[in-house]
Design a protein around this motif. Structure first.
Motif, PDB file in Angstrom:
ATOM      1  N   LEU A  50       0.856  -1.185   0.000  1.00  0.00           N
ATOM      2  CA  LEU A  50       0.000   0.000   0.000  1.00  0.00           C
ATOM      3  C   LEU A  50       0.899   1.244   0.000  1.00  0.00           C
ATOM      4  CD1 LEU A  50      -2.896  -0.977   2.476  1.00  0.00           C
ATOM      5  CD2 LEU A  50      -2.925  -0.991  -0.019  1.00  0.00           C
ATOM      6  N   GLN A  51       0.374   2.363   0.441  1.00  0.00           N
ATOM      7  CA  GLN A  51       1.137   3.621   0.438  1.00  0.00           C
ATOM      8  C   GLN A  51       1.375   4.052   1.888  1.00  0.00           C
ATOM      9  OE1 GLN A  51      -1.806   5.649  -1.953  1.00  0.00           O
ATOM     10  NE2 GLN A  51      -0.626   5.335  -3.831  1.00  0.00           N
ATOM     11  N   THR A  52       2.107   3.202   2.595  1.00  0.00           N
ATOM     12  CA  THR A  52       2.287   3.376   4.034  1.00  0.00           C
ATOM     13  C   THR A  52       3.309   4.453   4.376  1.00  0.00           C
ATOM     14  OG1 THR A  52       1.740   1.024   4.272  1.00  0.00           O
ATOM     15  CG2 THR A  52       2.749   2.114   6.183  1.00  0.00           C
ATOM     16  N   PHE A  53       4.296   4.637   3.506  1.00  0.00           N
ATOM     17  CA  PHE A  53       5.373   5.592   3.783  1.00  0.00           C
ATOM     18  C   PHE A  53       5.531   6.600   2.634  1.00  0.00           C
ATOM     19  CE2 PHE A  53       6.511   1.597   5.972  1.00  0.00           C
ATOM     20  CZ  PHE A  53       6.521   2.052   7.288  1.00  0.00           C
ATOM     21  N   PRO A  54       4.498   7.390   2.362  1.00  0.00           N
ATOM     22  CA  PRO A  54       4.563   8.315   1.224  1.00  0.00           C
ATOM     23  C   PRO A  54       5.631   9.385   1.363  1.00  0.00           C
ATOM     24  CG  PRO A  54       2.622   8.752   2.571  1.00  0.00           C
ATOM     25  CD  PRO A  54       3.203   7.472   3.069  1.00  0.00           C
ATOM     26  N   LYS A 128       1.044   0.245  14.063  1.00  0.00           N
ATOM     27  CA  LYS A 128       1.370   0.774  15.386  1.00  0.00           C
ATOM     28  C   LYS A 128       2.244  -0.214  16.157  1.00  0.00           C
ATOM     29  CE  LYS A 128      -1.310   4.450  15.039  1.00  0.00           C
ATOM     30  NZ  LYS A 128      -0.742   5.816  14.950  1.00  0.00           N
ATOM     31  N   LYS A 129       3.268   0.303  16.810  1.00  0.00           N
ATOM     32  CA  LYS A 129       4.084  -0.516  17.696  1.00  0.00           C
ATOM     33  C   LYS A 129       3.297  -0.799  18.980  1.00  0.00           C
ATOM     34  CE  LYS A 129       8.354   1.668  16.056  1.00  0.00           C
ATOM     35  NZ  LYS A 129       9.583   2.424  16.446  1.00  0.00           N
ATOM     36  N   PRO A 130       3.758  -1.750  19.780  1.00  0.00           N
ATOM     37  CA  PRO A 130       3.050  -2.051  21.043  1.00  0.00           C
ATOM     38  C   PRO A 130       2.877  -0.840  21.946  1.00  0.00           C
ATOM     39  CG  PRO A 130       4.600  -3.800  20.532  1.00  0.00           C
ATOM     40  CD  PRO A 130       4.837  -2.728  19.513  1.00  0.00           C
ATOM     41  N   ASP A 131       3.796   0.139  21.855  1.00  0.00           N
ATOM     42  CA  ASP A 131       3.659   1.333  22.693  1.00  0.00           C
ATOM     43  C   ASP A 131       2.737   2.386  22.077  1.00  0.00           C
ATOM     44  OD1 ASP A 131       5.140   2.389  20.632  1.00  0.00           O
ATOM     45  OD2 ASP A 131       6.899   2.889  21.834  1.00  0.00           O
ATOM     46  N   GLY A 132       2.162   2.081  20.911  1.00  0.00           N
ATOM     47  CA  GLY A 132       1.231   2.993  20.271  1.00  0.00           C
ATOM     48  C   GLY A 132       1.851   3.933  19.267  1.00  0.00           C
ATOM     49  N   SER A 133       3.157   3.971  19.169  1.00  0.00           N
ATOM     50  CA  SER A 133       3.823   4.865  18.218  1.00  0.00           C
ATOM     51  C   SER A 133       3.745   4.298  16.802  1.00  0.00           C
ATOM     52  CB  SER A 133       5.284   5.075  18.618  1.00  0.00           C
ATOM     53  OG  SER A 133       5.995   3.846  18.611  1.00  0.00           O
ATOM     54  N   ALA A 134       3.802   5.198  15.830  1.00  0.00           N
ATOM     55  CA  ALA A 134       3.673   4.791  14.429  1.00  0.00           C
ATOM     56  C   ALA A 134       4.943   4.102  13.934  1.00  0.00           C
ATOM     57  CB  ALA A 134       3.378   6.010  13.566  1.00  0.00           C
ATOM     58  N   ALA A 135       4.770   3.166  13.048  1.00  0.00           N
ATOM     59  CA  ALA A 135       5.910   2.448  12.458  1.00  0.00           C
ATOM     60  C   ALA A 135       6.758   3.391  11.617  1.00  0.00           C
ATOM     61  CB  ALA A 135       5.409   1.303  11.600  1.00  0.00           C
ATOM     62  N   LYS A 136       8.034   3.125  11.601  1.00  0.00           N
ATOM     63  CA  LYS A 136       8.975   3.827  10.740  1.00  0.00           C
ATOM     64  C   LYS A 136       9.479   2.870   9.662  1.00  0.00           C
ATOM     65  CE  LYS A 136      10.536   6.878  14.481  1.00  0.00           C
ATOM     66  NZ  LYS A 136      11.701   7.343  15.284  1.00  0.00           N
ATOM     67  N   VAL A 137      10.086   3.432   8.634  1.00  0.00           N
ATOM     68  CA  VAL A 137      10.568   2.603   7.531  1.00  0.00           C
ATOM     69  C   VAL A 137      11.501   1.514   8.028  1.00  0.00           C
ATOM     70  CG1 VAL A 137      12.002   2.626   5.466  1.00  0.00           C
ATOM     71  CG2 VAL A 137      10.261   4.377   5.777  1.00  0.00           C
ATOM     72  N   GLU A 138      12.386   1.855   8.965  1.00  0.00           N
ATOM     73  CA  GLU A 138      13.357   0.874   9.453  1.00  0.00           C
ATOM     74  C   GLU A 138      12.727  -0.252  10.264  1.00  0.00           C
ATOM     75  OE1 GLU A 138      13.889   4.738  11.915  1.00  0.00           O
ATOM     76  OE2 GLU A 138      13.501   4.152   9.818  1.00  0.00           O
ATOM     77  N   ASP A 139      11.440  -0.119  10.616  1.00  0.00           N
ATOM     78  CA  ASP A 139      10.750  -1.186  11.348  1.00  0.00           C
ATOM     79  C   ASP A 139      10.246  -2.290  10.421  1.00  0.00           C
ATOM     80  OD1 ASP A 139      11.020   0.123  13.853  1.00  0.00           O
ATOM     81  OD2 ASP A 139       9.297   1.396  13.385  1.00  0.00           O
ATOM     82  N   ILE A 140      10.291  -2.046   9.127  1.00  0.00           N
ATOM     83  CA  ILE A 140       9.819  -3.032   8.150  1.00  0.00           C
ATOM     84  C   ILE A 140      10.991  -3.948   7.801  1.00  0.00           C
ATOM     85  CG2 ILE A 140       8.756  -3.378   5.904  1.00  0.00           C
ATOM     86  CD1 ILE A 140       7.011  -1.930   8.014  1.00  0.00           C
ATOM     87  N   LYS A 141      10.850  -5.238   8.134  1.00  0.00           N
ATOM     88  CA  LYS A 141      11.937  -6.201   7.970  1.00  0.00           C
ATOM     89  C   LYS A 141      11.539  -7.307   6.982  1.00  0.00           C
ATOM     90  CE  LYS A 141      14.023  -4.215  11.570  1.00  0.00           C
ATOM     91  NZ  LYS A 141      15.234  -3.381  11.428  1.00  0.00           N
ATOM     92  N   SER A 142      12.565  -8.055   6.562  1.00  0.00           N
ATOM     93  CA  SER A 142      12.381  -9.288   5.768  1.00  0.00           C
ATOM     94  C   SER A 142      11.410  -9.092   4.604  1.00  0.00           C
ATOM     95  CB  SER A 142      11.886 -10.422   6.666  1.00  0.00           C
ATOM     96  OG  SER A 142      12.767 -10.633   7.742  1.00  0.00           O
ATOM     97  N   VAL A 143      11.649  -8.076   3.821  1.00  0.00           N
ATOM     98  CA  VAL A 143      10.774  -7.772   2.689  1.00  0.00           C
ATOM     99  C   VAL A 143      10.982  -8.777   1.553  1.00  0.00           C
ATOM    100  CG1 VAL A 143      10.294  -6.089   0.860  1.00  0.00           C
ATOM    101  CG2 VAL A 143      10.644  -5.311   3.218  1.00  0.00           C
ATOM    102  N   PHE A 144       9.892  -9.294   1.041  1.00  0.00           N
ATOM    103  CA  PHE A 144       9.928 -10.009  -0.241  1.00  0.00           C
ATOM    104  C   PHE A 144       8.669  -9.606  -0.999  1.00  0.00           C
ATOM    105  CE2 PHE A 144       9.199 -13.238  -3.390  1.00  0.00           C
ATOM    106  CZ  PHE A 144      10.472 -13.423  -3.907  1.00  0.00           C
ATOM    107  N   GLN A 145       8.868  -8.847  -2.040  1.00  0.00           N
ATOM    108  CA  GLN A 145       7.757  -8.292  -2.815  1.00  0.00           C
ATOM    109  C   GLN A 145       7.964  -8.596  -4.289  1.00  0.00           C
ATOM    110  OE1 GLN A 145       7.502  -3.951  -3.221  1.00  0.00           O
ATOM    111  NE2 GLN A 145       5.331  -4.052  -2.742  1.00  0.00           N
ATOM    112  N   LYS A 146       6.917  -9.093  -4.932  1.00  0.00           N
ATOM    113  CA  LYS A 146       7.019  -9.448  -6.354  1.00  0.00           C
ATOM    114  C   LYS A 146       5.846  -8.833  -7.117  1.00  0.00           C
ATOM    115  CE  LYS A 146       5.850 -13.570  -7.934  1.00  0.00           C
ATOM    116  NZ  LYS A 146       5.878 -15.023  -8.239  1.00  0.00           N
TER     117      LYS A 146
END
Length: 428
Positions: A50-54, A128-146
């Motif tokens: 989606l467009q999570t990190f515009p 959202k992280k467990p503490d309620g803060s918004a995800a950052k780009v560096e929080d996205i791991k193990s990407v496999f997109q085709k």
């Protein structure tokens, strides 16, 4: 028989030909978003599907946008500028001819910038992280997109907060809808939802790759219909009006979080849901395609696309450049089909991002669409060419005003066919 003739006569396995060039992302790469579209509408997604990190993609690579060939917007024109207000007189072989070249005047500036394409919205994950803060780009791991070219489907897999997220993104081939299917255990902890936001427009003074204007209050988004698993919104941006509908399957709650901000919130007992979002110039009526319909229609459409028209297979070549040339052919066929096959000739950047205020530069028709005829897909070329017939009266009026016979289509134009002030009117 000539050497190699038997191999040349062998039927091309088009499925293998296309699928060996499916693009793959293994990280968040702002220079490699994937796009689905139908020729006159396109949705560009980041590594989440989606467009999570515009903001990150805009600042570091290619922006994430939803554009169409029908949604245009003009900023207010209180002084009622017309093209004549940008005219300058020139001596053309002894004749006095007025051309709209005064782009630096207030009238010229407004006319050059209007109309311009209107971004339809931004659809992303609300992570959202467990503490309620918004995800950052560096929080996205193990990407496999085709990007599955044979199906016209983006398959995205990534990890967030030690949980896997699987996403399928697809575009309806006949209607301006995207369909999305999401599977993850994150929703059980309220860490994953979907956000739908609407900017006012692009920043008006920037010609190429403008940012969104999130600060203006000169637009409204109104809920005009709300039923079980379905909502329809009316967008009004100055004088431009368009409609957005959202349909979903699953235990989702639709919520308005702010004036231009809406959410789809999954139930805590679910780990899968699907939804579709559609855009239209008029209110929605009749069949509203959901994810399943959009997915199945996309598969049927793209199989037909690849099975008809020209194809070329370089797999038997010993030239080291062969595979790369073949890859570029396949990707170009896909990209031109999703971006340049609509009812209005494309801007130079297609439907990926706005350039030249979204306007069409007429001489680029050859670059963008002549290949449709070359590869036997004339139905896509015909859609573009129809615009020239629709704007023929405007082209004839331009020719008469300049003292010429026949028709003269302008270089830099919006859907109305009116030319833009600057150096463009001199170019034939």
């Amino acid at each position: 028989m000539l050497p190699g003739l038997a191999a040349a006569q062998k039927k091309i396995d088009r499925y293998k030909l296309v699928n060996r060039h499916n693009p793959v992302n293994k990280k968040v790469d702002a220079w490699s978003p994937f796009t689905v579209g139908n020729g006159g509408f396109a949705f560009t997604a980041d590594a989440t599907g989606l467009q999570t990190f515009p903001d990150y993609y805009y600042q570091n690579g290619i922006p994430l946008e939803i554009l169409s060939d029908w949604c245009w917007h003009s900023f207010p024109n209180p002084d009622n500028y017309s093209i004549k207000d940008s005219y300058r007189d020139y001596n053309v072989h002894g004749r006095k001819v007025a051309y709209p070249t005064n782009a630096s005047s207030k009238a010229g500036k407004w006319l050059r910038e209007n109309p311009q394409r209107l971004p339809l919205g931004v659809i992303g994950f609300d992570l959202k992280k467990p503490d309620g803060s918004a995800a950052k780009v560096e929080d996205i791991k193990s990407v496999f997109q085709k990007l599955d070219l044979w199906k016209g489907v983006i398959q995205s897999n990534f990890e967030f907060d030690n949980s896997r997220v699987s996403v399928v993104t697809v575009c309806n081939p006949d209607k301006d809808f995207i369909g999305v299917k999401v599977k993850s255990s994150l929703m059980k902890n309220s860490e994953l939802g979907v956000s739908i936001k609407f900017p006012y427009a692009f920043v008006d003074s920037i010609k190429n790759n403008p940012p969104y204007d999130w600060n203006s209050n000169l637009h409204t988004t109104t809920i005009i219909k709300k039923e079980k698993n379905f909502v329809e919104l009316k967008r009004k941006v100055d004088s431009t009006v368009y409609f957005v509908c959202i349909r979903w399957i699953g235990n989702l709650t639709f919520k308005q979080a702010a004036k231009q901000y809406f959410k789809l919130i999954p139930g805590k007992n679910d780990d899968e849901f699907s939804f579709s979002v559609g855009f239209s110039k008029s209110e929605f009526a009749g069949n509203i395609p959901g994810y399943k319909e959009t997915y199945s229609e996309s598969i049927e459409h793209w199989k037909s696309f690849w099975m008809h028209g020209g194809a070329i297979d370089f797999s038997g070549s010993t030239d080291p450049r062969a595979n790369e040339l073949e890859r570029r052919v396949i990707l170009s066929e896909y990209l031109t089909a999703i971006q340049f096959g609509g009812s209005f000739p494309p801007q130079e950047s297609g439907l990926t991002l706005s350039t030249w205020f979204g306007k069409h530069n007429t001489e680029m028709m050859w670059w963008h669409t002549a290949q449709f005829a070359l590869w036997g897909r004339t139905q896509m070329l015909e859609k573009n060419l129809d615009w020239y017939f629709k704007t023929l009266p405007q082209a004839e009026a331009t020719a008469r005003q300049q003292g010429f016979e026949g028709a003269r289509w302008s270089k830099m134009v919006g859907p109305d066919g009116c030319e833009s002030p600057g150096g463009n009117p001199f170019i034939i």
